[in-house]
Design a protein around this motif. Structure first.
Motif, PDB file in Angstrom:
ATOM      1  N   PHE A 109       0.847  -1.192   0.000  1.00  0.00           N
ATOM      2  CA  PHE A 109       0.000   0.000   0.000  1.00  0.00           C
ATOM      3  C   PHE A 109       0.880   1.239   0.000  1.00  0.00           C
ATOM      4  O   PHE A 109       1.856   1.333   0.745  1.00  0.00           O
ATOM      5  N   LYS A 110       0.546   2.176  -0.857  1.00  0.00           N
ATOM      6  CA  LYS A 110       1.145   3.512  -0.823  1.00  0.00           C
ATOM      7  C   LYS A 110       0.017   4.497  -1.051  1.00  0.00           C
ATOM      8  O   LYS A 110      -0.586   4.549  -2.124  1.00  0.00           O
ATOM      9  N   GLY A 111      -0.288   5.268  -0.003  1.00  0.00           N
ATOM     10  CA  GLY A 111      -1.449   6.144  -0.060  1.00  0.00           C
ATOM     11  C   GLY A 111      -1.396   7.127  -1.197  1.00  0.00           C
ATOM     12  O   GLY A 111      -2.381   7.323  -1.928  1.00  0.00           O
ATOM     13  N   SER A 160      -9.794   2.710   0.880  1.00  0.00           N
ATOM     14  CA  SER A 160      -8.975   1.681   0.225  1.00  0.00           C
ATOM     15  C   SER A 160      -8.356   0.752   1.255  1.00  0.00           C
ATOM     16  O   SER A 160      -8.317  -0.475   1.059  1.00  0.00           O
ATOM     17  N   LEU A 161      -7.880   1.320   2.358  1.00  0.00           N
ATOM     18  CA  LEU A 161      -7.322   0.489   3.420  1.00  0.00           C
ATOM     19  C   LEU A 161      -8.382  -0.446   3.998  1.00  0.00           C
ATOM     20  O   LEU A 161      -8.121  -1.635   4.237  1.00  0.00           O
ATOM     21  N   GLN A 177       3.954  -0.069  -7.048  1.00  0.00           N
ATOM     22  CA  GLN A 177       3.020  -0.837  -6.215  1.00  0.00           C
ATOM     23  C   GLN A 177       2.560  -2.109  -6.920  1.00  0.00           C
ATOM     24  O   GLN A 177       2.255  -3.104  -6.266  1.00  0.00           O
ATOM     25  N   MET A 183      -4.446  -0.457  -3.817  1.00  0.00           N
ATOM     26  CA  MET A 183      -3.094  -0.465  -3.262  1.00  0.00           C
ATOM     27  C   MET A 183      -2.376   0.863  -3.464  1.00  0.00           C
ATOM     28  O   MET A 183      -1.342   1.116  -2.833  1.00  0.00           O
ATOM     29  N   ASN A 184      -2.913   1.719  -4.327  1.00  0.00           N
ATOM     30  CA  ASN A 184      -2.343   3.049  -4.563  1.00  0.00           C
ATOM     31  C   ASN A 184      -3.484   3.999  -4.930  1.00  0.00           C
ATOM     32  O   ASN A 184      -3.679   4.308  -6.101  1.00  0.00           O
ATOM     33  N   CYS A 217       2.941  -1.003   4.160  1.00  0.00           N
ATOM     34  CA  CYS A 217       2.760   0.357   3.634  1.00  0.00           C
ATOM     35  C   CYS A 217       4.106   1.017   3.391  1.00  0.00           C
ATOM     36  O   CYS A 217       5.035   0.869   4.179  1.00  0.00           O
ATOM     37  N   ILE A 246      -7.953   7.089   0.704  1.00  0.00           N
ATOM     38  CA  ILE A 246      -6.952   6.282   1.395  1.00  0.00           C
ATOM     39  C   ILE A 246      -7.607   5.386   2.450  1.00  0.00           C
ATOM     40  O   ILE A 246      -7.363   4.182   2.503  1.00  0.00           O
ATOM     41  N   ILE A 296      -0.833  -5.667   5.747  1.00  0.00           N
ATOM     42  CA  ILE A 296      -0.668  -4.588   4.767  1.00  0.00           C
ATOM     43  C   ILE A 296       0.700  -3.956   5.015  1.00  0.00           C
ATOM     44  O   ILE A 296       0.976  -3.470   6.114  1.00  0.00           O
ATOM     45  N   LEU A 353      -8.831  -3.336   1.640  1.00  0.00           N
ATOM     46  CA  LEU A 353      -7.732  -4.298   1.697  1.00  0.00           C
ATOM     47  C   LEU A 353      -7.772  -5.118   2.981  1.00  0.00           C
ATOM     48  O   LEU A 353      -7.442  -6.308   2.987  1.00  0.00           O
TER      49      LEU A 353
END
Length: 497
Positions: A37-39, A119-120, A59, A74-75, A132, A116, A130, A123
């Motif tokens: 994960f990358k916000g 999405s988290l 990602q 994930m992004n 990050c 964000i 996760i 997931l």
């Protein structure tokens, strides 16, 4: 409930992506269902998921490291710089607008944080862990109030957090101490370990410094990673300046034009992986020299980069190279540049409305508001008929081919994906990931080798996905050898109250 591990760095290029990727692979090997994960990511290398969502290519690589399919969640935010302090905003995999850096906070901060967190949550329903990745530094005090990527995410998840520092740059201990000092107490409490990256020299000489750092900060140094030359996929164009070029007498030399807004240069990682190929990224101020092929890559601002080609004289040099029988090809934006003209009547990229192309292919491109993002399968007509290849499209241009011009043929059965001349010395395509197909890549390289009188390479070769798996295993093995993974595993094994 899923747990989170966060990787932040004292600076850009500290090694966050490498550590995050390696952790994804190592934890997947431990049997965990892992998601990267990358916000928020700022990059011009993008990938299109099976669901048609655009995300950072880094990602996607991390998802493959975690042995799972890339997902747009994930992004959730991807910013694609396009000059004049503006960026295209990709939110939840869809292009939603263009913003100036000064306006981004007001226009997108709340929407971004909602994307964000949602999405988290998505997931967390599927994955046990996760992993990050942060961006830049978590301690930029002038930006912390608008930082969507670093400690805001770590705090939201109460993530077990690693701090990575690049010792090769110098000042590593000051970077660590300064970063920790600028974090809020509750943020600093999340930092559970320090990783020193890119160390050269005798390890024992570092021991006294590590003892001091652990005593001063109260945080253990969990690993010292050596400087590595593993061919890990680069995330931004600064890395292109660091790639060495050492061609042998029987190596093909392929030049890739380093456009000011070069995009998706990860397309060429499969070429770099070939032992008989030397790829060189060539600046607009340089000469082409003696090359076997010239590639025009993708661009985030096709018209501006095309204008830069003309103003620098590189356009004329490429045209002269092609006139002498040299092989020229273009991918995505580079494909558009090979045509007669590129127009932008609605100003999608900025103030330029039309720029003449290199006139090497009989096509005209008009940029439009709707971006096409989709995966594709295609049956190739060139260089050997019959290869079935896969890839993806990311472009806003509608390209029309002048079918009345003789001696030009579709590159694929799907005629909208590319064009090649009768001499097979000039071609272009919209298909990203084309070189990932091993036999197709080798067939094209053999065409170049035949012109040089060199022996042909076997067509029985893995696709780049298999080669990438070996690279990801190498990265994981490096981390496993030099990082104490036990504290992370203990945290993951502890049940959440």
């Amino acid at each position: 409930m899923s747990k989170a591990v966060m990787v932040v760095g004292t600076t850009s290029h500290a090694g966050k992506s490498l550590v995050t990727t390696a952790l994804c692979r190592l934890l997947a090997q431990q049997g965990y269902r892992v998601a990267p994960f990358k916000g928020q990511n700022m990059a011009l290398n993008a990938y299109v998921t099976a669901e048609g969502k655009e995300m950072g290519h880094a990602q996607a690589v991390q998802a493959w490291a975690a042995k799972t399919e890339p997902l747009g969640a994930m992004n959730p935010i991807l910013l694609k710089p396009q000059g004049d302090m503006t960026s295209q905003v990709i939110l939840r995999g869809e292009a939603v607008g263009v913003t100036r850096a000064s306006d981004y906070y007001q226009q997108y901060f709340q929407r971004g944080w909602q994307a964000i967190t949602e999405s988290l949550a998505l997931l967390q329903k599927t994955f046990e862990v996760i992993v990050c990745e942060g961006a830049g530094s978590p301690a930029e005090i002038n930006l912390k109030h608008r930082d969507l990527t670093n400690m805001r995410v770590a705090s939201h998840l109460q993530a077990w957090t690693l701090l990575v520092v690049d010792i090769d740059r110098g000042g590593a201990f000051a970077h660590v101490v300064g970063t920790l000092a600028l974090l809020e107490p509750e943020e600093r409490a999340l930092i559970k370990g320090i990783v020193i990256n890119k160390f050269r020299g005798q390890r024992s000489l570092l021991d006294s410094g590590i003892e001091w750092l652990e005593s001063y900060t109260g945080i253990p140094v969990l690993g010292v990673l050596p400087y590595s030359d593993i061919a890990f996929p680069a995330e931004d164009s600064l890395s292109l300046l660091e790639r060495p070029s050492r061609p042998g007498p029987d190596d093909l030399r392929i030049g890739i034009i380093r456009l000011p807004r070069i995009a998706n240069f990860t397309d060429f990682d499969p070429l770099t992986s070939e032992i008989n190929v030397c790829t060189e990224f060539i600046g607009l101020e340089q000469s082409l020299g003696n090359l076997d092929a010239v590639i025009l890559p993708g661009s985030k601002t096709t018209l501006a980069d095309l204008q830069a080609l003309h103003h620098s004289g590189m356009a004329q040099e490429i045209q002269a190279y092609a006139a002498q029988g040299g092989t020229v090809l273009g991918l995505c934006g580079g494909y558009q540049m090979l045509g007669e003209v590129v127009t932008d009547p609605s100003g999608q990229e900025g103030e330029l409305r039309a720029v003449a192309g290199l006139k090497l292919l009989p096509l005209r491109t008009q940029l439009q508001g709707t971006k096409l993002t989709q995966q594709r399968q295609a049956l190739a007509h060139y260089p050997v008929p019959g290869f079935r290849v896969t890839g993806y499209e990311i472009h806003q241009g509608l390209t029309e081919v002048d079918s009345s011009v003789p001696d030009f043929f579709p590159l694929f059965q799907d005629q909208d994906l590319g064009l090649v001349n009768a001499e097979q010395t000039c071609w272009g395509s919209y298909l990203h990931g084309l070189f990932d197909h091993g036999p197709w890549r080798r067939a094209w390289l053999n065409q170049l080798r035949q012109r040089r009188g060199l022996g042909l390479l076997p067509l029985v070769v893995d696709n780049y996905a298999q080669q990438r798996e070996k690279i990801l295993d190498q990265v994981a093995e490096l981390l496993a050898q030099y990082l104490n993974l036990d504290p992370i595993l203990s945290y993951l094994e502890t049940k959440t109250p």
